[in-house]
Scaffold this motif. Structure first.
Motif, mmCIF file in Angstrom:
data_model
loop_
_atom_site.group_PDB
_atom_site.id
_atom_site.type_symbol
_atom_site.label_atom_id
_atom_site.label_comp_id
_atom_site.label_asym_id
_atom_site.label_seq_id
_atom_site.Cartn_x
_atom_site.Cartn_y
_atom_site.Cartn_z
ATOM 1 N N TYR A 1 0.836 -1.207 0.000
ATOM 2 C CA TYR A 1 0.000 0.000 0.000
ATOM 3 C C TYR A 1 0.868 1.254 0.000
ATOM 4 O O TYR A 1 0.602 2.224 -0.733
ATOM 5 C CB TYR A 1 -0.930 -0.008 1.212
ATOM 6 C CG TYR A 1 -1.671 1.295 1.421
ATOM 7 C CD1 TYR A 1 -2.618 1.728 0.502
ATOM 8 C CD2 TYR A 1 -1.394 2.095 2.524
ATOM 9 C CE1 TYR A 1 -3.287 2.936 0.682
ATOM 10 C CE2 TYR A 1 -2.061 3.297 2.713
ATOM 11 C CZ TYR A 1 -3.005 3.712 1.785
ATOM 12 O OH TYR A 1 -3.661 4.906 1.954
ATOM 13 N N GLY A 2 1.917 1.223 0.800
ATOM 14 C CA GLY A 2 2.801 2.388 0.834
ATOM 15 C C GLY A 2 3.480 2.639 -0.502
ATOM 16 O O GLY A 2 3.707 3.792 -0.886
ATOM 17 N N ALA A 3 3.786 1.563 -1.232
ATOM 18 C CA ALA A 3 4.476 1.706 -2.508
ATOM 19 C C ALA A 3 3.529 2.114 -3.632
ATOM 20 O O ALA A 3 3.901 2.877 -4.528
ATOM 21 C CB ALA A 3 5.190 0.406 -2.875
ATOM 22 N N THR A 4 2.307 1.595 -3.595
ATOM 23 C CA THR A 4 1.374 1.808 -4.709
ATOM 24 C C THR A 4 0.329 2.887 -4.423
ATOM 25 O O THR A 4 -0.271 3.437 -5.349
ATOM 26 C CB THR A 4 0.638 0.506 -5.061
ATOM 27 O OG1 THR A 4 -0.130 0.068 -3.920
ATOM 28 C CG2 THR A 4 1.626 -0.583 -5.448
ATOM 29 N N GLY A 5 0.069 3.179 -3.136
ATOM 30 C CA GLY A 5 -0.915 4.194 -2.788
ATOM 31 C C GLY A 5 -2.350 3.741 -2.939
ATOM 32 O O GLY A 5 -3.267 4.571 -2.950
ATOM 33 N N THR A 6 -2.595 2.418 -3.030
ATOM 34 C CA THR A 6 -3.961 1.922 -3.181
ATOM 35 C C THR A 6 -4.095 0.569 -2.497
ATOM 36 O O THR A 6 -3.118 -0.176 -2.357
ATOM 37 C CB THR A 6 -4.334 1.779 -4.672
ATOM 38 O OG1 THR A 6 -5.677 1.288 -4.784
ATOM 39 C CG2 THR A 6 -3.389 0.825 -5.395
ATOM 40 N N LEU A 7 -5.318 0.280 -2.055
ATOM 41 C CA LEU A 7 -5.638 -1.025 -1.479
ATOM 42 C C LEU A 7 -6.370 -1.913 -2.477
ATOM 43 O O LEU A 7 -6.556 -3.105 -2.220
ATOM 44 C CB LEU A 7 -6.507 -0.852 -0.232
ATOM 45 C CG LEU A 7 -5.863 -0.133 0.961
ATOM 46 C CD1 LEU A 7 -6.912 0.152 2.026
ATOM 47 C CD2 LEU A 7 -4.728 -0.960 1.549
ATOM 48 N N ASP B 1 6.333 2.076 -14.217
ATOM 49 C CA ASP B 1 7.667 2.280 -13.636
ATOM 50 C C ASP B 1 7.668 3.441 -12.648
ATOM 51 O O ASP B 1 8.673 4.133 -12.483
ATOM 52 C CB ASP B 1 8.685 2.549 -14.758
ATOM 53 C CG ASP B 1 8.831 1.361 -15.685
ATOM 54 O OD1 ASP B 1 8.773 0.225 -15.189
ATOM 55 O OD2 ASP B 1 9.005 1.573 -16.911
ATOM 56 N N LEU B 2 6.522 3.629 -11.974
ATOM 57 C CA LEU B 2 6.373 4.795 -11.112
ATOM 58 C C LEU B 2 6.595 4.490 -9.638
ATOM 59 O O LEU B 2 6.389 5.359 -8.797
ATOM 60 C CB LEU B 2 4.962 5.388 -11.307
ATOM 61 C CG LEU B 2 4.580 5.770 -12.742
ATOM 62 C CD1 LEU B 2 3.134 6.247 -12.790
ATOM 63 C CD2 LEU B 2 5.533 6.828 -13.286
ATOM 64 N N VAL B 3 6.983 3.256 -9.313
ATOM 65 C CA VAL B 3 7.115 2.877 -7.901
ATOM 66 C C VAL B 3 8.533 2.380 -7.647
ATOM 67 O O VAL B 3 9.249 1.956 -8.559
ATOM 68 C CB VAL B 3 6.100 1.786 -7.515
ATOM 69 C CG1 VAL B 3 4.704 2.343 -7.478
ATOM 70 C CG2 VAL B 3 6.171 0.618 -8.486
ATOM 71 N N ASN B 4 8.916 2.423 -6.364
ATOM 72 C CA ASN B 4 10.241 1.971 -5.939
ATOM 73 C C ASN B 4 10.293 0.447 -5.951
ATOM 74 O O ASN B 4 9.582 -0.202 -5.183
ATOM 75 C CB ASN B 4 10.534 2.498 -4.532
ATOM 76 C CG ASN B 4 11.966 2.226 -4.104
ATOM 77 O OD1 ASN B 4 12.546 1.208 -4.444
ATOM 78 N ND2 ASN B 4 12.520 3.168 -3.354
ATOM 79 N N PRO B 5 11.126 -0.174 -6.797
ATOM 80 C CA PRO B 5 11.132 -1.642 -6.886
ATOM 81 C C PRO B 5 11.603 -2.324 -5.612
ATOM 82 O O PRO B 5 11.176 -3.450 -5.302
ATOM 83 C CB PRO B 5 12.083 -1.916 -8.059
ATOM 84 C CG PRO B 5 12.920 -0.686 -8.184
ATOM 85 C CD PRO B 5 12.050 0.437 -7.756
ATOM 86 N N GLN B 6 12.491 -1.660 -4.843
ATOM 87 C CA GLN B 6 12.972 -2.284 -3.604
ATOM 88 C C GLN B 6 11.845 -2.444 -2.576
ATOM 89 O O GLN B 6 11.718 -3.487 -1.926
ATOM 90 C CB GLN B 6 14.109 -1.449 -2.993
ATOM 91 C CG GLN B 6 15.450 -1.605 -3.683
ATOM 92 C CD GLN B 6 15.541 -0.850 -4.983
ATOM 93 O OE1 GLN B 6 14.827 0.145 -5.175
ATOM 94 N NE2 GLN B 6 16.394 -1.306 -5.892
ATOM 95 N N VAL B 7 11.012 -1.416 -2.457
ATOM 96 C CA VAL B 7 9.885 -1.492 -1.521
ATOM 97 C C VAL B 7 8.910 -2.573 -1.952
ATOM 98 O O VAL B 7 8.410 -3.358 -1.135
ATOM 99 C CB VAL B 7 9.174 -0.125 -1.429
ATOM 100 C CG1 VAL B 7 7.955 -0.229 -0.516
ATOM 101 C CG2 VAL B 7 10.128 0.940 -0.920
ATOM 102 N N LEU B 8 8.639 -2.648 -3.250
ATOM 103 C CA LEU B 8 7.742 -3.685 -3.763
ATOM 104 C C LEU B 8 8.285 -5.076 -3.472
ATOM 105 O O LEU B 8 7.545 -5.974 -3.076
ATOM 106 C CB LEU B 8 7.539 -3.508 -5.273
ATOM 107 C CG LEU B 8 6.665 -2.335 -5.729
ATOM 108 C CD1 LEU B 8 6.612 -2.295 -7.250
ATOM 109 C CD2 LEU B 8 5.255 -2.452 -5.163
ATOM 110 N N THR B 9 9.576 -5.257 -3.677
ATOM 111 C CA THR B 9 10.179 -6.575 -3.451
ATOM 112 C C THR B 9 10.058 -6.985 -1.993
ATOM 113 O O THR B 9 9.703 -8.136 -1.681
ATOM 114 C CB THR B 9 11.657 -6.566 -3.873
ATOM 115 O OG1 THR B 9 11.747 -6.209 -5.258
ATOM 116 C CG2 THR B 9 12.281 -7.932 -3.671
ATOM 117 N N PHE B 10 10.351 -6.055 -1.068
ATOM 118 C CA PHE B 10 10.206 -6.376 0.355
ATOM 119 C C PHE B 10 8.751 -6.700 0.687
ATOM 120 O O PHE B 10 8.471 -7.621 1.460
ATOM 121 C CB PHE B 10 10.705 -5.208 1.215
ATOM 122 C CG PHE B 10 12.171 -5.259 1.511
ATOM 123 C CD1 PHE B 10 12.680 -6.214 2.384
ATOM 124 C CD2 PHE B 10 13.043 -4.366 0.919
ATOM 125 C CE1 PHE B 10 14.038 -6.266 2.665
ATOM 126 C CE2 PHE B 10 14.408 -4.415 1.178
ATOM 127 C CZ PHE B 10 14.917 -5.365 2.057
#
Length: 499
Positions: A182-188, A200-209
């Protein structure tokens, strides 16, 4: 304001909720030892909800409701339908068992089962992180209470405590992963998560974690290694009727949220989560099959067997995307759906035998308790043998075609890694066949116990025997004619992916 489509999407859930509350209240007026009135009303409710879900599935429509937080699609409707039937069969098998162990002093077994099923429905139909988590918590809280329902039994209480502690940890892992997503994408909303992660608008490291924590939480709910610690202890310690309740229908709901979160929401991150599923699948096949060989308790053996079986489900889920191409997704995910349905059907009959062999003061959960079962009850021995052959993947049982469909999906992907894993899975299946066939040998070739409860004849009501017979025949017939169920799974998955 809730529109008409919202009511259509959640109408079966509303029926189930109203009836669960009504049965909880009406049970106060029931005086019979086996809670006959509550039991009958529960079965009617489950049958009606299952038929309603089958009707929804046959329409082929995908309906979103409650501001896009829920979705009613053919895949979800079929999984809900089969979940309702699984809970119904579980209660039919387990009612006499629960009555003999003073678990029916109130109607908690029936009302908690209905609320657990409602949690499964919400999980399966969730299109929003919070909605999926709400369903998950409703299911797990009901399951904790069911495991502890035999209040004066120390082993059941211990199992409930272990389940509660480890289940809370897994829920925390999943919730933390979802919060990171949610923090990475801004949506639930799952559809929006897919759209954002595909850009390509999000941080890939946060998504991976976030994906790592989500997969860890899902792995616990499926019961795969190394998140399997709760499975053997809870399966063995819980009353057998409750073991079947948490080992049957909830697997369908767990499969559904894996599809919702990883496929519908995070498919652009396939490279990350497919690698994790591959490691989990290999570990599960190793741990489940080798640990099961050493078991003498039948419930504990089937618990480790479950870990290995869920490893096969992950093999199907990890082969949908190859080199960034999702052309194999429908084949792979439909094979995994076919496998999970076949597994639940077989598990119902296997634990049904254990339940019907048990009697007051005797659990019949050791492998040795099945000695000479063929001489005491050829019907029960035949049904148990069919189930064990199916779990081992021996033709013409449905388990053989389930394994074959998953292996076919792996090989069809054209990946050398997947080909190697398919060969490894076949070897593990051959090793796993040993502990299944050992039980068949005990039933047919060992001498019956000379005295004690295990030597007594097997008695069960006609209706229960009839359901068990049909259950066992389905495992055989769907193995001989698997096409219908395979087509159902394929169509449901294709409609899910296209929507």
């Amino acid at each position: 304001m809730i529109d008409a489509f919202s009511w259509i999407a959640v109408f079966p859930e509303l029926v189930l909720l109203v009836m669960a509350c009504a049965i909880t209240l009406l049970d106060l007026l029931v005086k019979s030892r086996l809670r006959t009135g509550s039991f009958a009303l529960t079965l009617i409710t489950l049958g009606a909800v299952a038929i309603l879900q089958a009707f929804y599935a046959n329409t082929g429509a995908t309906v979103y409701g409650l501001s896009n937080t829920v979705v009613s699609d053919p895949m979800g409707n079929w999984l809900k339908c089969f979940s309702a039937f699984a809970v119904m069969i579980t209660l039919i098998y387990g009612r006499a068992y629960a009555g003999d162990r003073d678990m029916l002093r109130g109607g908690e077994l029936f009302s908690l089962s209905l609320f657990a099923l409602l949690g499964m429905f919400i999980m399966i139909g969730g299109n929003n992180f919070l909605m999926i988590y709400l369903g998950l918590e409703l299911l797990t809280l009901s399951s904790y209470a069911l495991v502890a329902l035999r209040r004066d039994h120390g082993q059941s209480t211990e199992a409930a405590m272990k389940y509660f502690v480890l289940g809370s940890l897994a829920s925390g892992l999943l919730l933390y992963g979802l919060s990171m997503m949610y923090g990475a994408t801004g949506t639930l909303n799952i559809n929006e998560v897919f759209r954002v992660t595909n850009s390509d608008l999000v941080n890939p490291q946060v998504l991976t974690f976030g994906v790592v924590f989500v997969v860890a939480g899902l792995a616990f709910k499926l019961g795969v290694a190394p998140f399997h610690m709760w499975i053997p202890d809870v399966y063995q310690g819980a009353p057998t009727a409750v073991t079947l309740m948490i080992g049957g229908a909830p697997k369908l709901a767990a499969f559904a949220i894996v599809i919702r979160l990883l496929v519908e929401g995070m498919l652009p991150l396939w490279f990350d989560w497919q690698q994790m599923l591959m490691i989990l699948a290999v570990a599960s096949l190793l741990v489940g099959n080798f640990a099961a060989i050493a078991q003498t308790n039948l419930k504990r053996m089937l618990a480790f067997s479950t870990i290995a079986q869920m490893g096969f489900v992950l093999l199907g889920l990890m082969s949908g995307v190859v080199n960034g191409h999702a052309g194999f997704a429908a084949n792979a995910y439909s094979s995994a759906m076919f496998y999970i349905l076949s597994y639940v059907l077989t598990t119902l009959a296997a634990f049904g035998i254990i339940l019907l062999l048990a009697r007051e003061g005797f659990e019949s959960e050791e492998i040795a308790d099945l000695s000479g079962l063929n001489q005491r009850s050829p019907l029960y021995a035949a049904v148990m043998a069919i189930c064990l052959f199916s779990l081992a993947g021996i033709p013409p049982m449905v388990g053989f075609y389930a394994k074959l469909s998953v292996l076919q999906a792996l090989i069809a992907s054209g990946s050398l890694v997947n080909l190697g894993i398919a060969i490894f899975a076949v070897i593990m299946s051959l090793i796993g066949a040993f502990y299944y066939l050992r039980v068949v040998k005990v039933m047919y070739f060992d001498a019956p116990v000379a005295q004690g409860p295990a030597s007594e004849g097997v008695r069960a009501p006609f209706g229960t025997r009839a359901v068990l017979t049909v259950n066992g025949l389905l495992v055989l017939v769907l193995g001989i004619l698997p096409g219908g169920l395979m087509i159902l799974c394929a169509r449901a998955v294709v409609q899910m992916l296209s929507a």
